[in-house]
Design an enzyme around this catalytic site. Structure first.
Site, PDB file in Angstrom:
ATOM      1  N   SER A 150       0.803  -1.228   0.000  1.00  0.00           N
ATOM      2  CA  SER A 150       0.000   0.000   0.000  1.00  0.00           C
ATOM      3  C   SER A 150       0.830   1.269   0.000  1.00  0.00           C
ATOM      4  O   SER A 150       0.816   2.062   0.944  1.00  0.00           O
ATOM      5  CB  SER A 150      -0.960  -0.044   1.168  1.00  0.00           C
ATOM      6  OG  SER A 150      -1.691  -1.242   1.059  1.00  0.00           O
ATOM      7  N   ARG A 165       7.408   6.149  -4.416  1.00  0.00           N
ATOM      8  CA  ARG A 165       7.882   6.791  -3.176  1.00  0.00           C
ATOM      9  C   ARG A 165       7.266   6.079  -1.992  1.00  0.00           C
ATOM     10  O   ARG A 165       6.243   5.399  -2.124  1.00  0.00           O
ATOM     11  CB  ARG A 165       7.492   8.281  -3.148  1.00  0.00           C
ATOM     12  CG  ARG A 165       5.994   8.506  -3.183  1.00  0.00           C
ATOM     13  CD  ARG A 165       5.566   9.965  -3.076  1.00  0.00           C
ATOM     14  NE  ARG A 165       4.105  10.027  -3.147  1.00  0.00           N
ATOM     15  CZ  ARG A 165       3.401  10.058  -4.268  1.00  0.00           C
ATOM     16  NH1 ARG A 165       4.027  10.072  -5.438  1.00  0.00           N
ATOM     17  NH2 ARG A 165       2.088  10.082  -4.237  1.00  0.00           N
ATOM     18  N   ASP A 203      -3.983  -1.605  -1.251  1.00  0.00           N
ATOM     19  CA  ASP A 203      -5.053  -1.969  -0.306  1.00  0.00           C
ATOM     20  C   ASP A 203      -6.424  -1.427  -0.726  1.00  0.00           C
ATOM     21  O   ASP A 203      -7.461  -2.051  -0.472  1.00  0.00           O
ATOM     22  CB  ASP A 203      -4.714  -1.548   1.140  1.00  0.00           C
ATOM     23  CG  ASP A 203      -4.328  -0.087   1.286  1.00  0.00           C
ATOM     24  OD1 ASP A 203      -4.232   0.632   0.268  1.00  0.00           O
ATOM     25  OD2 ASP A 203      -4.106   0.348   2.431  1.00  0.00           O
TER      26      ASP A 203
HETATM   27  C1  BGC Z   1      -0.398   5.118   0.240  1.00  0.00           C
HETATM   28  C2  BGC Z   1      -1.473   4.394  -0.532  1.00  0.00           C
HETATM   29  C3  BGC Z   1      -2.337   3.567   0.389  1.00  0.00           C
HETATM   30  C4  BGC Z   1      -2.863   4.423   1.543  1.00  0.00           C
HETATM   31  C5  BGC Z   1      -3.720   3.636   2.530  1.00  0.00           C
HETATM   32  C6  BGC Z   1      -1.012   5.874   1.398  1.00  0.00           C
HETATM   33  O1  BGC Z   1      -0.006   6.433   2.186  1.00  0.00           O
HETATM   34  O2  BGC Z   1       0.291   6.015  -0.590  1.00  0.00           O
HETATM   35  O3  BGC Z   1      -0.910   3.584  -1.536  1.00  0.00           O
HETATM   36  O4  BGC Z   1      -3.416   3.020  -0.316  1.00  0.00           O
HETATM   37  O5  BGC Z   1      -1.774   4.999   2.219  1.00  0.00           O
HETATM   38  O6  BGC Z   1      -3.028   2.583   3.109  1.00  0.00           O
END
Ligand code: BGC
Length: 493
Positions: A150, A165, A203
């Protein structure tokens, strides 16, 4: 007659004025929706935009009839989860899981350190729950694994994606630009496990899939959203609108276009990093300055669980200059304690305080003592802290209405709802726009959905004239979305 002393009354007035800095007016929310619509279009047209709008290569959503046993792992916040999911094919599933906290030093170490740790957890799990796969006669049957990762990745295939990133406090420089599926597979192979990483899943995409598999509606789910440690959303977009996919100079991979749609991972945590429409207070600015990624994830830093505690800490420290914890005799503060340690206050503290309706604020006082190092706080102190919490929590929920409203509008789902409503006979049910959500904030923060809905009603006349935006939207928790969703994607892989 007030039970508070004059000093306490003055403190409370000051706390309310800080709380008022977090007020997010209807016009602000509406402006936010317009800017979101604008950035969303940019992200669909061009690569490398701040709001990335990542094509996921997932071109169909499940309908509940899917079957089989799959592994899923989930890396994305404080814990690493390994699970096996048995899909029964009737919208139901069973799930076995193991959860381990990720050691803090691994979040900022090397990719080798992190991914070998993950592979070790997979080994323990598979040996415990799927030992049959280690027997010689069945060893040919590899387990398919969906990897819920995620963080923003540039995805080029269902099981290939390069890390753009880190977010949420992770910072492992040597992993940037690498294919995270390969990083995991290499460590799995080093342990000789019968496991193959077949799908890379954000996620939010998992949440969308899981909600579609289990949701009651006839039409699929439109949006999967996380309001937890971080925040983000993934939704079903029409292929022709994702025009960057057709740009020959870009590196996008093959996909099945027969459904005419693809799931887009928006990465809305990065919405308005330019700070054109987002609210800003001294407490937000202090947080950003002390974060591992200043200037990035500006929406997420105002909405999600990793950050609300730190905003509160900054506001509390500011209020201490105005007499907080100093109005009654005998209150004492641990000077080396959580109030003076950045990132030490958990969002669950805000949830507890927000839900404290005891007449003398007993729960808040207990929490101040246990989690913030403040003993014998007065009722005035507790009331002042609650005023701050209320402002911060409500702003987070109202901000969360922005991407939800914009997605319903941009995809045409809201127009479709309005048309159906106009054509429906008196009393006839019209299918709502289904949204699956997961995460500690939306699940446990008292009143989160209520405040979010209030914001949706507030912006109705400002963005879309006629009534119905709020009532058009059905929000449902998709528990364990990332696990089940990853299994559903591993299935189609
Ligand atoms: C990430 C996402 C993720 C979200 C929730 C963010 O910091 O960049 O990819 O879906 O957090 O977990």
């Amino acid at each position: 007659m007030s039970i508070l002393s004059d000093k306490e009354e003055a403190l409370l007035a000051k706390a309310r004025s800080i709380g008022a800095e977090f007020v997010y007016e209807p016009e602000d929310v509406a402006k936010g929706v317009r800017e979101y619509l604008n950035l969303m279009e940019q992200g669909l047209k061009h690569s490398k935009q701040a709001m990335t709008m990542i094509p996921t290569y997932v071109t169909a959503v499940p309908n509940g009839t899917e079957k089989g046993v799959y592994l899923a792992v989930d890396l994305g916040g404080t814990n690493f989860r390994v699970c096996s999911i048995h899909l029964h094919g009737d919208s139901k599933f069973t799930l076995t899981q193991a959860k381990t906290p990720i050691p803090k030093e691994l979040m900022i170490g090397t990719s080798k350190g992190l991914f070998s740790f993950l592979a070790k957890q997979i080994e323990d799990f598979v040996k415990k729950h799927h030992s049959d796969h280690f027997e010689p006669e069945t060893s040919y049957s590899q387990l398919k694994l969906g990897f819920t990762f995620s963080f923003p990745v540039e995805q080029v295939a269902l099981n290939k994606g390069y890390l753009i990133r880190w977010t949420k406090g992770f910072d492992i420089q040597d992993a940037i630009g690498k294919d995270v599926c390969e990083l995991l597979q290499t460590e799995i192979d080093a342990l000789d496990l019968p496991v193959r990483v077949v799908a890379l899943v954000n996620d939010t995409v998992g949440t969308l899939m899981a909600r579609s598999y289990t949701s009651p509606g006839k039409a699929g789910t439109l949006l999967g959203a996380i309001f937890g440690t971080g925040t983000n959303g993934a939704y079903v977009e029409k292929l022709p609108r994702i025009s960057k996919l057709f740009n020959k100079t870009e590196n996008y991979g093959e996909y099945d276009s027969s459904s005419g749609v693809m799931v887009i991972n928006t990465e809305w945590g990065a919405f308005d990093n330019a700070m054109k429409v987002l609210p800003d207070t001294p407490y937000d600015r202090a947080l950003d300055k002390n974060s591992v990624n200043p200037g990035m994830q500006m929406f997420e830093k105002r909405v999600s669980g990793m950050f609300l505690g730190e905003i509160l800490r900054n506001a509390i420290v500011a209020l201490m200059a105005d007499g907080l914890f100093n109005v009654a005799h005998g209150t004492s503060i641990d000077e080396n304690g959580p109030l003076f340690t950045p990132w030490s206050i958990d969002t669950s503290a805000l949830s507890t305080i927000q839900a404290d309706y005891t007449s003398s604020y007993t729960l808040t006082k207990q929490l101040l003592e246990r989690d913030m190092g403040v003993s014998a706080a007065s009722t005035g102190d507790a009331m002042a802290v609650k005023a701050l919490v209320y402002g911060i929590g409500k702003r987070s929920a109202r901000l969360s209405a922005i991407p939800i409203a914009a997605t319903a509008i941009a995809t045409g789902a809201y127009e479709k709802y309005k048309l159906a409503k106009a054509e429906a006979a008196e009393g006839e049910e019209v299918e709502k726009i289904d949204i699956g959500v997961d995460g500690s904030v939306v699940e446990y923060y008292p009143g989160f959905e209520r405040y979010l809905r209030e914001a949706l009603r507030d912006i109705q006349p400002l963005v879309h004239g006629a009534a119905g935006l709020e009532e058009a939207i059905r929000i449902g928790i998709a528990k364990d979305g990332s696990g089940v969703g990853a299994a559903l994607i591993a299935l189609v892989a």
